[in-house]
Every structure is written in structure tokens, then in C-alpha cells.
Write an enzyme that holds these catalytic residues in place. Structure first.
Site, PDB file in Angstrom:
ATOM      1  N   SER A 108       0.829  -1.208   0.000  1.00 55.38           N
ATOM      2  CA  SER A 108       0.000   0.000   0.000  1.00 55.38           C
ATOM      3  C   SER A 108       0.855   1.246   0.000  1.00 55.38           C
ATOM      4  O   SER A 108       2.015   1.221   0.439  1.00 55.38           O
ATOM      5  CB  SER A 108      -0.899  -0.005   1.251  1.00 55.38           C
ATOM      6  OG  SER A 108      -1.487   1.264   1.481  1.00 55.38           O
ATOM      7  N   TYR A 142      -1.907  -1.182  10.402  1.00 51.77           N
ATOM      8  CA  TYR A 142      -2.073  -1.571   8.994  1.00 51.77           C
ATOM      9  C   TYR A 142      -0.872  -1.129   8.164  1.00 51.77           C
ATOM     10  O   TYR A 142      -0.282  -1.933   7.423  1.00 51.77           O
ATOM     11  CB  TYR A 142      -3.354  -0.942   8.452  1.00 51.77           C
ATOM     12  CG  TYR A 142      -3.553  -1.082   6.957  1.00 51.77           C
ATOM     13  CD1 TYR A 142      -4.082  -2.242   6.409  1.00 51.77           C
ATOM     14  CD2 TYR A 142      -3.236  -0.036   6.086  1.00 51.77           C
ATOM     15  CE1 TYR A 142      -4.275  -2.370   5.036  1.00 51.77           C
ATOM     16  CE2 TYR A 142      -3.424  -0.149   4.720  1.00 51.77           C
ATOM     17  CZ  TYR A 142      -3.945  -1.315   4.206  1.00 51.77           C
ATOM     18  OH  TYR A 142      -4.134  -1.438   2.853  1.00 51.77           O
TER      19      TYR A 142
END
Length: 283
Positions: free
Chosen positions: A175, A188
Site C-alpha cells: 500500500s 495496517y
């Protein structure tokens, strides 16, 4: 030939003459008329929806057969299976928790039983839980996030590795948060950074076997994880802060996976592609 080493040679002027070179550089596209993933078999974790579904459909379009793993989103998984069959493709659905290493072994063994081989592994499934402070991240949340987002990548790849061969590809979903961080997704983003390290390290480890390992670091992509993670107000503003001013769609990310899975990326390993709406991350 890609494995043919250059012979000792010297030219006296620049930029040089290609016709004099030995061996000649390869200029023609490989298999230009063939579907890019013809005859390949892929496992895609989290393939029921979002980026995973788009990747599955893109792979099938290019000739691959796919095994889709999902947790318990049966309706989404069945919808994906229907779309794949409508496209003339073959699909295997396997439900279960990839935080369990034994389940990951089952995924691989079932794929081999049904399709007889395995060429591509796409580690994609993930969870994220927005919190205002590190103090709000419980041990339970921390463990679930790491177990899902990075431990499962190890488990599934480890189970698949004995069946992968020269020319196989492993693609990991990371990401943009791995590169710029995220104030509200600390755990995350940490797992996504770990995925980058995993990708680069495993690429080095498998390079001599000609098994390529790369990753895709998407930016804000419109997937079910977004309304499941944020408030209505934040969802309404999702993706507007990138240069392109909007969230991306899963089918805008999927071509990156097709490229990395195919021979078009035969000279790429340990790399990350960044379909993120224009955010510069220098990664």
C-alpha cells in the site's frame, strides 16, 4: 536468447550499431499474439471482491485458471465465480481463514488437485481498523492485523513454494501507506511496510530459481474495505486528496498484476508498482 551472455566486443563510436552486436538485442515482443497468462494457474487471496476480484477477472481474460480464497463473504465470492464463468474461465472457490497455516496448505493442495499445477500466487487479503491513537490499538487488533496482512503471506507462499518452478511469479499487495505512513492506520501501515521487506527479501532469495517476486502498492482504491473501515463522512471524501482527485477503481489496478505475472515482466523482481492516483512516494 535471454540466457545468452554478451560476447567480448568493442565499438568505436556512439551510440553504436545494433547490427554489429553479438548476440543481437531482442526487440520483438514475446508471444505477441498469445494471451499473456495462457495455461497458467493462480491463487488469489481475498479474490472475492475489490482488487482481488478485478485481478481474477483480468487473469482469466489472459487465459489463466484461478483459485479464489475468501473468509466468509459467500455472496461476493459466488458473484465473482459467476463473472469468471461468464468470461469463459475456470474458478475454484475456497472459504476459510488464511491466518491458519494449515488452511493455507489446504488451499494449495486443493488447487493442485483441481488444476494440476500452480504458477502464480497473489497475496492480497487484508484488514484495517482506523484508530485515533496508538493507545486505542488493542493487542487483539494488533495481532489480527499482523496475522492477516503479513503472517498469511508467509503461510500461503511457503505452502505454494514447493510447487512453483522457473518462470513462476509471486505478487504481494502492499500500500501507499507503507511509504508515507498513515496517522489512523498505524498497525495496517506497519504490516504494509513489512510486505515491502518480505517482497524484496524473497525476491533476492528466489532469483537464482527464476521465480519472480514483486508487489503492488495501490493508493486509495474503491473496495469494500473502505466503507467497512471509515465513517460515512470520511468515505464521502475518500481519495479526493491525491493529485488525480478521486479514488481508483479495482480494474485500474488489476493490469499491474497481469504485467507482473506475465513474461512482460521477465526482468523485474523485488520491485513495487505504484498505481496511486499520482502520489509521489519515491519507493
Amino acid at each position: 536468447m535471454k540466457d545468452q551472455a554478451p560476447k567480448a566486443q568493442k565499438q568505436d563510436k556512439q551510440p553504436g550499431d545494433q547490427f554489429k552486436m553479438s548476440p543481437k538485442p531482442e526487440s520483438k515482443a514475446d508471444n505477441a499474439q498469445k494471451r499473456k497468462l495462457e495455461g497458467k494457474v493462480a491463487i488469489i487471496s481475498g479474490g472475492d471482491s475489490g482488487i482481488g476480484r478485478a485481478v481474477a477477472l483480468a487473469f482469466v481474460k489472459e487465459g489463466a485458471k484461478v483459485c479464489i480464497t475468501y473468509l466468509n463473504e459467500k455472496r461476493d465470492a459466488e458473484d465473482t465465480e459467476k463473472l469468471i464463468k461468464e468470461a469463459g474461465g475456470n474458478c475454484l472457490l475456497i472459504a476459510g481463514d488464511i491466518r491458519d497455516d494449515k488452511h493455507c496448505e489446504l488451499i494449495v493442495s486443493k488447487t493442485i488437485d483441481v488444476f494440476g499445477k500452480l504458477d502464480i500466487v497473489v497475496n492480497n487479503a487484508a484488514v484495517q481498523y482506523s484508530q485515533e491513537s496508538l493507545l486505542d490499538i488493542s493487542n487483539e487488533q494488533l495481532q489480527k492485523t499482523f496475522q492477516t496482512n503479513i503472517f498469511a503471506y508467509f503461510y500461503l507462499t511457503r505452502a505454494a513454494l514447493p510447487y512453483l518452478k522457473e518462470g513462476s511469479a509471486i505478487i504481494n499487495t502492499t500500500s501507499v501507506t507503507a511509504y508515507r505512513g498513515s496517522a489512523h492506520l498505524i498497525d495496517y501501515a506497519s504490516t504494509k511496510g513489512a510486505i515491502v521487506g518480505f517482497t524484496r527479501s524473497l525476491a533476492n532469495n528466489l532469483a537464482k530459481k527464476n521465480i519472480r517476486v514483486n508487489g503492488v502498492a495501490s493508493g486509495p482504491i474503491w473496495t469494500p474495505l473502505i466503507p467497512a473501515s471509515f465513517s460515512e463522512e470520511k468515505v464521502a471524501e475518500f481519495g479526493k486528496d491525491v493529485p488525480m482527485g478521486r479514488p481508483g477503481q479495482p480494474n485500474e489496478v488489476a493490469p499491474s498484476y497481469v504485467f507482473l505475472a506475465s513474461e512482460d515482466a521477465s526482468y523485474m523482481t523485488g520491485q513495487i508498482i505504484h498505481p496511486n492516483g499520482g502520489e509521489i512516494v519515491n519507493g
